[in-house]
Design a protein around this motif. Structure first.
Motif, PDB file in Angstrom:
ATOM      1  N   GLY A  57      50.473 -61.077  99.367  1.00 48.81           N
ATOM      2  CA  GLY A  57      50.219 -61.644 100.587  1.00 48.81           C
ATOM      3  C   GLY A  57      51.011 -63.023 100.644  1.00 48.81           C
ATOM      4  O   GLY A  57      51.220 -63.918  99.639  1.00 48.81           O
ATOM      5  N   PRO A  58      51.376 -63.271 101.973  1.00 48.55           N
ATOM      6  CA  PRO A  58      52.177 -64.340 101.879  1.00 48.55           C
ATOM      7  C   PRO A  58      51.753 -65.813 102.328  1.00 48.55           C
ATOM      8  O   PRO A  58      51.875 -66.413 103.248  1.00 48.55           O
ATOM      9  CB  PRO A  58      53.244 -64.050 103.355  1.00 48.55           C
ATOM     10  N   SER A  59      50.618 -66.072 101.419  1.00 46.17           N
ATOM     11  CA  SER A  59      49.944 -67.375 101.561  1.00 46.17           C
ATOM     12  C   SER A  59      49.327 -67.840 100.279  1.00 46.17           C
ATOM     13  O   SER A  59      49.191 -66.775  99.475  1.00 46.17           O
ATOM     14  CB  SER A  59      48.796 -67.374 102.852  1.00 46.17           C
ATOM     15  N   LEU A  60      48.512 -68.937 100.126  1.00 42.25           N
ATOM     16  CA  LEU A  60      47.936 -69.237  98.958  1.00 42.25           C
ATOM     17  C   LEU A  60      46.670 -68.814  99.104  1.00 42.25           C
ATOM     18  O   LEU A  60      46.024 -69.270 100.086  1.00 42.25           O
ATOM     19  CB  LEU A  60      48.290 -70.592  98.717  1.00 42.25           C
ATOM     20  N   ARG A  71      50.876 -65.997  93.613  1.00 43.60           N
ATOM     21  CA  ARG A  71      51.678 -64.704  93.960  1.00 43.60           C
ATOM     22  C   ARG A  71      52.932 -64.793  93.638  1.00 43.60           C
ATOM     23  O   ARG A  71      53.952 -65.631  94.363  1.00 43.60           O
ATOM     24  CB  ARG A  71      51.586 -64.428  95.367  1.00 43.60           C
ATOM     25  N   ASN A 134      51.639 -69.783 108.298  1.00 39.72           N
ATOM     26  CA  ASN A 134      52.881 -69.684 107.524  1.00 39.72           C
ATOM     27  C   ASN A 134      54.257 -69.264 108.353  1.00 39.72           C
ATOM     28  O   ASN A 134      55.245 -69.287 107.864  1.00 39.72           O
ATOM     29  CB  ASN A 134      52.983 -69.295 106.075  1.00 39.72           C
TER      30      ASN A 134
END
Lengths: 450, 450
Positions: A57-60, A71, A134
């Motif tokens: 997943g492109p977020s924390l 990730r 993001n």
């Protein structure tokens, strides 16, 4: 012939149990060391697993404070793994909402080239709402819009993967013809979400297309999977739920003109294994005792949309505050939580523990024979073509599965002792699709893009 | 102490000469085999090169018919290489125009983790206009706009790479604190081109930030490089041109408050080496004889903007049809072509041959000593801190350089016999930047983001 199962090792840095990193048996010190991931994949390969599997997943994750939920980007990790293995497949998650299709097409095609045909793409629309921030968006697109975009995305990327016919590269030194440009096709896609001219800038990859994997079980997710997926990773707590899903997805595929065999259903399973059932239960409890309410409640809030931190952990789960009508990113996982609540009437703490093991996937505890029994039952009673194995902790949690359970599955004729082919499509028993642009369509042209 | 050079191996599939793939000594059959690239990198590592270097562009070159000008995606290729090497750096090209900064930040950070600090990013704005059509744009943004976007892009990605302080991961099993969230910072970037909240979803990488490499030599490119670049890859035909560039870029860096030592200038050099000067010339001619006018003229059209296919190849280059005022994607490379024309008054065919070797980079032919002389001269006379070595063909073109030229450079004290450090920053003599968010800024905080 006995039904042959497919097994993937789903790798989470420290294991799938949310408190795994705190357990003394976890290799927490090595979770940023690529050698650790390569060794896990080598173990799975030695055991003849179909593939290793990576989420993304492109977020924390907001709860990074309490667990190892960073990730490492999967394309890089998978590439490092194929460089250290020979046969096992690699399946990685990438988002149709937050990645340009041309870039994604290139990277998975390269991975398929580098691995000589072992790449699989787990197609997700991204559940985490904070990802939008993001990527310059004000808000995460709603579930339905994400799936609409995903449909077009997969259409585009399929065209790109097909844009070079298999025999486009000629490389004839004498005549000076490197590529037959009559066999390299612009895709000229123009749709609601994408305009992509193509062609791709690399030759067609060994598998033609990486394997299409999908992991959503909502209504939109099922429709999408029936149309595109060749393997489905799905979460079920009960045999009945898994059977319903299995029958539904296979019949949807059939209704769409596909051979249901071309679509493998792989539920998640997270096994706590010990020499007695009681010891296995105790092992599970050891891990649950390491959970932290702050983390567990944040997880639960993500699934239910409600902040439950003001409620008594040892009181009943406050079912009445959950509004089932609210739009949720992970619709099917929300329903799964509600089903547990209805069925088991847990306290809030008990529900947290139920979800701590594998975020809603089936946790089994027992002896190696008992775990093998569950696997066999699901496989033989129309609930699974195989499993995504989600070790509670690593590396021990996969070691014990490979050493104790896999041999039993082999004795029962359920799992291979050797690879029969060399590509991930071979392992999964999937056909290699012909290019939709092939001048003389091959007999293997799959229905979904015909 | 003698000045120590930096050497990169710039890998093109079959070599840099446009007809390399046709030459019997090229390993054309292996250019889709990752083992081939890993072996090339291993050779460069055994010779103690600083890094291997990869170009890239997100579109298909129109002249694929005549040459092996596909693109294997560099992130994957570099990852496979770091998995097969221990010390050498990897520098890969990625576009600020066509990649989401959050995605790029993740992949290069992961590569830096996996390689234990060996990653470098060659920052390009993408020259090929047809890339726009793969990303939903009607037209490729003009040069100036691309650089404006690149400025903001690098600002964003630097914030993302800095968003976890070096000691944010605590991983204290006893207390349950995995990460100190006071040391993980949202970046909350809001600019003209990007809105990115952050933080990145992985811990800070070994080098803090991958090494910033840049390759444009136009006015915009120089300004950008002086501000951001830690290494510059640049094309020069003459010592004078390289000296002018070297002095200019170092003085711009100084004017911007940077230590000019923190910015390494690395011209490209493509060597044809043989035991006599005459044999080296003949080798060069062998390759030029394999060129195809269709390819060469398409290259030239890309650089000059003019279709020259109607002109006599053996007549004088038609200087008068070139309009120097037209906006061009590759402004500095265009100027380089005009300079060759003014200086050498070539025929059209001669100009094609001049550019066939390395697309405008310096081609040297000669004995090992002569090639070493050129390298030494450029290094000692203020034209270079090192070189991007561009073998005309592979693998032989790098073998002969390593076997014949590198030992001479060592005898002359110009090149290392062993690595002194383990990261690419170590090899290049660059400082490790502190995070701009560090609560107690370290003394090494670099100026450019202070």
């Amino acid at each position: 012939m006995t039904r042959q199962l497919h097994l993937n090792l789903f790798i989470y840095p420290d294991g799938h149990h949310e408190a795994a990193w705190r357990h003394p048996d976890s290799d927490t010190d090595r979770i940023l060391d690529i050698g650790y991931y390569q060794e896990l994949a080598q173990k799975a390969e030695a055991a003849k697993f179909d593939a290793v599997f990576f989420a993304d997943g492109p977020s924390l994750a907001e709860n990074i404070r309490y667990a190892a939920r960073f990730r490492l980007e999967p394309i890089t990790v998978m590439t490092a793994i194929v460089a250290a293995t020979e046969r096992i497949g690699v399946i990685g998650t990438a988002s149709t909402t937050y990645t340009e299709p041309y870039n994604l097409a290139r990277q998975f095609a390269a991975l398929d080239h580098l691995s000589k045909g072992r790449a699989g793409w787990n197609i997700v629309t991204t559940g985490a709402a904070n990802a939008a921030l993001n990527f310059g968006l004000d808000a995460h697109p709603v579930h339905r819009d994400r799936y609409e975009r995903a449909e077009e995305y997969v259409e585009v990327i399929t065209k790109l993967w097909d844009s070079w016919e298999d025999d486009a590269v000629v490389a004839d030194r004498a005549s000076g013809l490197f590529a037959d440009t009559d066999k390299i096709h612009r895709v000229d896609h123009v749709g609601k979400h994408f305009r992509v001219a193509g062609p791709l800038n690399a030759p067609r990859s060994p598998q033609g297309r990486p394997v299409y994997v999908q992991a959503g079980s909502s209504e939109d997710g099922r429709a999408f999977a029936a149309r595109w997926a060749e393997a489905i990773f799905t979460a079920h707590q009960t045999l009945e739920s898994a059977q319903e899903f299995y029958a539904d997805i296979k019949s949807r595929a059939r209704a769409g003109g596909r051979d249901p065999q071309g679509l493998k259903v792989l539920p998640g399973i997270s096994p706590f294994i010990s020499s007695t059932a009681r010891e296995a239960e105790e092992l599970h409890e050891q891990f649950n005792d390491l959970t932290q309410p702050e983390y567990s409640l944040a997880q639960l809030e993500r699934l239910t949309g409600v902040d439950l931190s003001a409620y008594d952990l040892d009181g009943p789960f406050p079912r009445e505050v959950i509004d089932a009508d609210v739009e949720r990113s992970e619709g099917s996982r929300f329903q799964l939580v509600l089903d547990i609540v209805e069925r088991e009437q847990p306290t809030l703490r008990q529900l947290c523990h139920r979800l701590a093991g594998a975020r809603g996937h089936r946790v089994v505890t027992g002896t190696p024979d008992q775990v093998a029994d569950t696997i066999q039952q699901w496989a033989e009673q129309g609930a699974a073509d195989g499993f995504n194995v989600m070790p509670p902790w690593l590396p021990g949690g996969i070691d014990v599965f490979i050493e104790e359970v896999v041999p039993i599955l082999r004795v029962r004729g359920l799992f291979r002792t050797e690879y029969e082919g060399s590509t991930l499509r071979d392992h999964l028993g999937l056909e290699r699709p012909a290019s939709q642009y092939a001048s003389r369509p091959a007999a293997t042209l799959t229905k979904e893009t015909a």
